[in-house]
Design a protein around this motif. Structure first.
Motif, PDB file in Angstrom:
ATOM      1  N   ASP A   1       0.837  -1.212   0.000  1.00 20.45           N
ATOM      2  CA  ASP A   1       0.000   0.000   0.000  1.00 20.45           C
ATOM      3  C   ASP A   1       0.865   1.253   0.000  1.00 20.45           C
ATOM      4  OD1 ASP A   1      -2.299  -1.493   0.020  1.00 20.45           O
ATOM      5  OD2 ASP A   1      -2.762  -1.169   2.132  1.00 20.45           O
ATOM      6  N   VAL A   2       1.951   1.207   0.753  1.00 24.71           N
ATOM      7  CA  VAL A   2       2.856   2.358   0.813  1.00 24.71           C
ATOM      8  C   VAL A   2       3.627   2.508  -0.490  1.00 24.71           C
ATOM      9  CG1 VAL A   2       4.852   3.357   1.995  1.00 24.71           C
ATOM     10  CG2 VAL A   2       3.078   2.200   3.318  1.00 24.71           C
ATOM     11  N   VAL A   3       4.163   1.407  -1.001  1.00 20.19           N
ATOM     12  CA  VAL A   3       5.000   1.451  -2.208  1.00 20.19           C
ATOM     13  C   VAL A   3       4.192   1.855  -3.437  1.00 20.19           C
ATOM     14  CG1 VAL A   3       6.415   0.062  -3.780  1.00 20.19           C
ATOM     15  CG2 VAL A   3       6.667  -0.211  -1.307  1.00 20.19           C
ATOM     16  N   TYR A   4       3.023   1.294  -3.591  1.00 23.71           N
ATOM     17  CA  TYR A   4       2.240   1.518  -4.805  1.00 23.71           C
ATOM     18  C   TYR A   4       1.237   2.670  -4.694  1.00 23.71           C
ATOM     19  CZ  TYR A   4       3.928  -3.011  -6.538  1.00 23.71           C
ATOM     20  OH  TYR A   4       4.694  -4.061  -6.990  1.00 23.71           O
ATOM     21  N   LEU A   5       0.679   2.884  -3.490  1.00 24.88           N
ATOM     22  CA  LEU A   5      -0.413   3.857  -3.342  1.00 24.88           C
ATOM     23  C   LEU A   5      -0.077   5.023  -2.425  1.00 24.88           C
ATOM     24  CD1 LEU A   5      -3.326   1.274  -2.846  1.00 24.88           C
ATOM     25  CD2 LEU A   5      -2.617   2.359  -4.986  1.00 24.88           C
ATOM     26  N   GLY A   6       0.997   4.913  -1.664  1.00 22.80           N
ATOM     27  CA  GLY A   6       1.311   5.953  -0.690  1.00 22.80           C
ATOM     28  C   GLY A   6       0.354   5.958   0.489  1.00 22.80           C
ATOM     29  N   ASP A   7      -0.335   4.821   0.730  1.00 22.56           N
ATOM     30  CA  ASP A   7      -1.315   4.694   1.805  1.00 22.56           C
ATOM     31  C   ASP A   7      -0.661   4.011   3.003  1.00 22.56           C
ATOM     32  OD1 ASP A   7      -3.444   4.291   3.464  1.00 22.56           O
ATOM     33  OD2 ASP A   7      -4.644   3.128   2.056  1.00 22.56           O
ATOM     34  N   TRP A   8      -0.592   4.708   4.133  1.00 26.77           N
ATOM     35  CA  TRP A   8       0.076   4.202   5.328  1.00 26.77           C
ATOM     36  C   TRP A   8      -0.894   3.601   6.336  1.00 26.77           C
ATOM     37  CZ3 TRP A   8       5.412   4.445   6.466  1.00 26.77           C
ATOM     38  CH2 TRP A   8       6.200   5.077   5.483  1.00 26.77           C
TER      39      TRP A   8
ATOM     40  N   VAL B   1      19.788 -11.706   6.863  1.00 25.85           N
ATOM     41  CA  VAL B   1      19.654 -12.511   5.644  1.00 25.85           C
ATOM     42  C   VAL B   1      18.301 -13.219   5.619  1.00 25.85           C
ATOM     43  CG1 VAL B   1      20.565 -14.485   4.375  1.00 25.85           C
ATOM     44  CG2 VAL B   1      22.133 -12.810   5.360  1.00 25.85           C
ATOM     45  N   GLY B   2      17.920 -13.826   6.755  1.00 22.53           N
ATOM     46  CA  GLY B   2      16.632 -14.501   6.818  1.00 22.53           C
ATOM     47  C   GLY B   2      15.468 -13.549   6.605  1.00 22.53           C
ATOM     48  N   GLY B   3      15.549 -12.383   7.219  1.00 24.31           N
ATOM     49  CA  GLY B   3      14.491 -11.391   7.030  1.00 24.31           C
ATOM     50  C   GLY B   3      14.386 -10.936   5.596  1.00 24.31           C
ATOM     51  N   LEU B   4      15.523 -10.712   4.950  1.00 20.25           N
ATOM     52  CA  LEU B   4      15.529 -10.295   3.544  1.00 20.25           C
ATOM     53  C   LEU B   4      14.892 -11.359   2.663  1.00 20.25           C
ATOM     54  CD1 LEU B   4      16.640  -7.892   1.817  1.00 20.25           C
ATOM     55  CD2 LEU B   4      18.623  -9.337   1.355  1.00 20.25           C
ATOM     56  N   MET B   5      15.262 -12.621   2.885  1.00 17.94           N
ATOM     57  CA  MET B   5      14.686 -13.719   2.107  1.00 17.94           C
ATOM     58  C   MET B   5      13.179 -13.814   2.327  1.00 17.94           C
ATOM     59  SD  MET B   5      17.540 -16.715   2.664  1.00 17.94           S
ATOM     60  CE  MET B   5      16.629 -17.903   1.679  1.00 17.94           C
ATOM     61  N   PHE B   6      12.770 -13.694   3.569  1.00 15.67           N
ATOM     62  CA  PHE B   6      11.348 -13.799   3.869  1.00 15.67           C
ATOM     63  C   PHE B   6      10.566 -12.654   3.227  1.00 15.67           C
ATOM     64  CE2 PHE B   6       7.430 -13.483   6.207  1.00 15.67           C
ATOM     65  CZ  PHE B   6       7.091 -14.809   6.469  1.00 15.67           C
ATOM     66  N   GLY B   7      11.128 -11.439   3.277  1.00 18.94           N
ATOM     67  CA  GLY B   7      10.443 -10.289   2.690  1.00 18.94           C
ATOM     68  C   GLY B   7      10.232 -10.448   1.203  1.00 18.94           C
ATOM     69  N   VAL B   8      11.256 -10.916   0.484  1.00 21.65           N
ATOM     70  CA  VAL B   8      11.114 -11.159  -0.957  1.00 21.65           C
ATOM     71  C   VAL B   8      10.103 -12.273  -1.197  1.00 21.65           C
ATOM     72  CG1 VAL B   8      12.309 -11.952  -3.035  1.00 21.65           C
ATOM     73  CG2 VAL B   8      13.446 -10.361  -1.480  1.00 21.65           C
ATOM     74  N   GLY B   9      10.212 -13.344  -0.391  1.00 24.30           N
ATOM     75  CA  GLY B   9       9.336 -14.489  -0.581  1.00 24.30           C
ATOM     76  C   GLY B   9       7.871 -14.172  -0.366  1.00 24.30           C
ATOM     77  N   MET B  10       7.553 -13.361   0.638  1.00 21.90           N
ATOM     78  CA  MET B  10       6.146 -13.094   0.912  1.00 21.90           C
ATOM     79  C   MET B  10       5.498 -12.256  -0.179  1.00 21.90           C
ATOM     80  SD  MET B  10       5.974 -10.386   4.062  1.00 21.90           S
ATOM     81  CE  MET B  10       6.407  -8.652   3.875  1.00 21.90           C
ATOM     82  N   VAL B  11       6.297 -11.450  -0.886  1.00 22.62           N
ATOM     83  CA  VAL B  11       5.748 -10.707  -2.016  1.00 22.62           C
ATOM     84  C   VAL B  11       5.471 -11.653  -3.179  1.00 22.62           C
ATOM     85  CG1 VAL B  11       6.267  -8.962  -3.770  1.00 22.62           C
ATOM     86  CG2 VAL B  11       6.808  -8.516  -1.367  1.00 22.62           C
TER      87      VAL B  11
ATOM     88  N   VAL C   1      11.158  -5.846   5.641  1.00 19.22           N
ATOM     89  CA  VAL C   1      10.641  -4.656   4.953  1.00 19.22           C
ATOM     90  C   VAL C   1      11.479  -4.341   3.717  1.00 19.22           C
ATOM     91  CG1 VAL C   1      10.244  -2.172   5.163  1.00 19.22           C
ATOM     92  CG2 VAL C   1       9.620  -3.695   7.052  1.00 19.22           C
ATOM     93  N   VAL C   2      12.806  -4.368   3.859  1.00 15.10           N
ATOM     94  CA  VAL C   2      13.684  -4.089   2.714  1.00 15.10           C
ATOM     95  C   VAL C   2      13.466  -5.111   1.612  1.00 15.10           C
ATOM     96  CG1 VAL C   2      16.090  -4.005   1.945  1.00 15.10           C
ATOM     97  CG2 VAL C   2      15.432  -2.896   4.085  1.00 15.10           C
ATOM     98  N   GLY C   3      13.402  -6.387   1.975  1.00 11.06           N
ATOM     99  CA  GLY C   3      13.174  -7.425   0.974  1.00 11.06           C
ATOM    100  C   GLY C   3      11.853  -7.251   0.263  1.00 11.06           C
ATOM    101  N   ALA C   4      10.810  -6.912   1.009  1.00  9.07           N
ATOM    102  CA  ALA C   4       9.489  -6.725   0.403  1.00  9.07           C
ATOM    103  C   ALA C   4       9.488  -5.534  -0.554  1.00  9.07           C
ATOM    104  CB  ALA C   4       8.443  -6.532   1.494  1.00  9.07           C
ATOM    105  N   VAL C   5      10.105  -4.434  -0.142  1.00  8.32           N
ATOM    106  CA  VAL C   5      10.154  -3.238  -1.007  1.00  8.32           C
ATOM    107  C   VAL C   5      10.916  -3.538  -2.294  1.00  8.32           C
ATOM    108  CG1 VAL C   5      11.053  -0.891  -1.211  1.00  8.32           C
ATOM    109  CG2 VAL C   5       9.902  -1.602   0.895  1.00  8.32           C
ATOM    110  N   LEU C   6      12.043  -4.225  -2.183  1.00  7.30           N
ATOM    111  CA  LEU C   6      12.823  -4.575  -3.372  1.00  7.30           C
ATOM    112  C   LEU C   6      12.018  -5.466  -4.314  1.00  7.30           C
ATOM    113  CD1 LEU C   6      16.348  -5.299  -1.812  1.00  7.30           C
ATOM    114  CD2 LEU C   6      15.660  -3.304  -3.178  1.00  7.30           C
ATOM    115  N   ALA C   7      11.323  -6.446  -3.755  1.00  5.96           N
ATOM    116  CA  ALA C   7      10.519  -7.350  -4.588  1.00  5.96           C
ATOM    117  C   ALA C   7       9.356  -6.615  -5.248  1.00  5.96           C
ATOM    118  CB  ALA C   7      10.008  -8.511  -3.740  1.00  5.96           C
ATOM    119  N   LEU C   8       8.715  -5.720  -4.510  1.00  4.89           N
ATOM    120  CA  LEU C   8       7.607  -4.952  -5.079  1.00  4.89           C
ATOM    121  C   LEU C   8       8.091  -4.036  -6.196  1.00  4.89           C
ATOM    122  CD1 LEU C   8       5.751  -4.060  -1.755  1.00  4.89           C
ATOM    123  CD2 LEU C   8       4.833  -5.487  -3.600  1.00  4.89           C
TER     124      LEU C   8
END
Length: 371
Positions: A41-48, A93-103, A355-362
């Motif tokens: 929502d934040v990355v695509y819409l700016g909705d927090w 590393v685990g958090g980054l992997m999880f963030g990418v994976g959940m996206v 969060v970083v992994g999710a943003v990168l994947a998005l």
């Protein structure tokens, strides 16, 4: 405590965990509580708005955990997250992997459990693959790489790697005072910030109320595991432990390792050494609660993959979540709410990685779509 009394206590806790997780699944589906969705929502819409919902859940859980430690006698040092080593590389590393994976998998483990309750067969595939990947990272082929290259890089402490304990020990201050100021102060700050910035519309209040309910469920889990489940002497071993948990320590909600334990329990059900535990009951409860919500809303609907590319993307995401969730010792609920509420040092690194992994994947998916 006699063996019969202990067995009764375990059964009572498992039933309570099931219904508490069912309430969590119901609330998450009703209020669209989803960390991946909040970040998108934040990355695509700016909705927090849903980020504030997540902050509200963390704040409530943090205040609840602090109150339980200060006034209910729950020991923060006995929680699952209170090891004396800060495995900072594993957390990141685990958090980054999880963030990418959940996206890639259209949501974290908790989100896929609630979607499964609503009839989403894509989530069933994601959860099965995620469970296999998590089990391999606990005891199989990827566990070797985790232990050798990631977990071996750590910082040791003389006290549990929890922020209040580390600060109190380093400064020579009173631990209850530091715990109260840090846990209660930060929790209230998150609550006030999320509420004041949330808006006055009915939708906003409903979303924030969902965050409060999720936080209360996590706090209730801490109380159930740390207070009700506290056994001073196990009837067989005479050791102090916490009933119904896989580790014998205080556990709250998390949905990566419990998925692996659920799969293991189902596959080896006839093996008497495989017993029903806290995590398995919580997984079943999440699906049941979401299913009841789907029936209540009358929107239960079977759903499948759109095409082969959709299947491949979800499979990759499921593997990344299974491996990353075990490496980071939790998911968006386990690390993002439960461990954060206890102020575990590694949780701040894990959540940052997620969060970083999710943003990168998005950003990557948006770039791919634009091409």
């Amino acid at each position: 405590m006699s063996p019969a009394e202990f067995d009764t206590l375990v059964a009572t806790i498992l039933v309570a965990v099931f219904f508490l997780a069912a309430a969590l699944g119901f609330v998450m589906r009703e209020t669209r509580f989803c960390t991946m969705g909040a970040i998108s929502d934040v990355v695509y819409l700016g909705d927090w708005m849903r980020i504030r919902q997540w902050a509200m859940a963390i704040g409530v859980a943090m205040c609840g955990f602090t109150a339980l430690v200060l006034w209910a006698g729950i020991s923060a040092a006995d929680t699952l997250y209170a090891g004396t080593q800060l495995m900072w590389l594993s957390s990141m590393v685990g958090g980054l992997m999880f963030g990418v994976g959940m996206v890639l998998a259209s949501g974290c483990g908790a989100r896929n459990l609630t979607r499964l309750g609503g009839g989403n067969l894509k989530s069933l595939v994601v959860l099965l693959v995620m469970a296999v990947a998590a089990f391999a990272t606990l005891k199989g082929i990827t566990a070797v790489a985790r232990a050798r290259w990631l977990d071996s890089v750590h910082i040791g402490f003389s006290s549990p790697a929890l922020l209040p304990e580390v600060v109190a020990g380093a400064a020579g201050w009173s631990l209850p005072l530091v715990r109260g100021l840090m846990g209660g102060g930060l929790g209230l700050l998150l609550l006030l910030s999320a509420w004041c910035a949330g808006g006055k519309h009915r939708r906003d209040v409903s979303v924030l109320a969902g965050g409060i309910a999720v936080g209360l469920c996590v706090a209730a889990a801490w109380w159930l595991g740390g207070y009700v489940g506290n056994v001073q002497e196990h009837p067989a071993t005479l050791e102090h432990m916490y009933a119904a948990t896989y580790t014998g320590r205080i556990e709250a909600f998390s949905f990566v390792t419990p998925l692996a334990h659920t799969l293991d329990w189902l596959l080896f059900f006839s093996d008497r050494n495989k017993v029903l535990t806290w995590g398995i009951a919580s997984v079943a409860g999440m699906v049941a609660g979401a299913f009841l919500h789907a029936l209540w809303r009358r929107d239960f609907c079977w759903q499948g993959f759109a095409n082969t590319a959709d299947l491949a993307r979800h499979l990759v995401g499921a593997v990344l979540m299974g491996v990353g969730g075990v490496v980071a010792m939790g998911c968006t609920v386990g690390q993002g709410i439960s461990a954060l509420s206890a102020l575990q040092l590694g949780s701040f690194l894990s959540v940052t990685g997620i969060v970083v992994g999710a943003v990168l994947a998005l950003r990557y998916l948006a770039w791919k779509e634009s091409r």
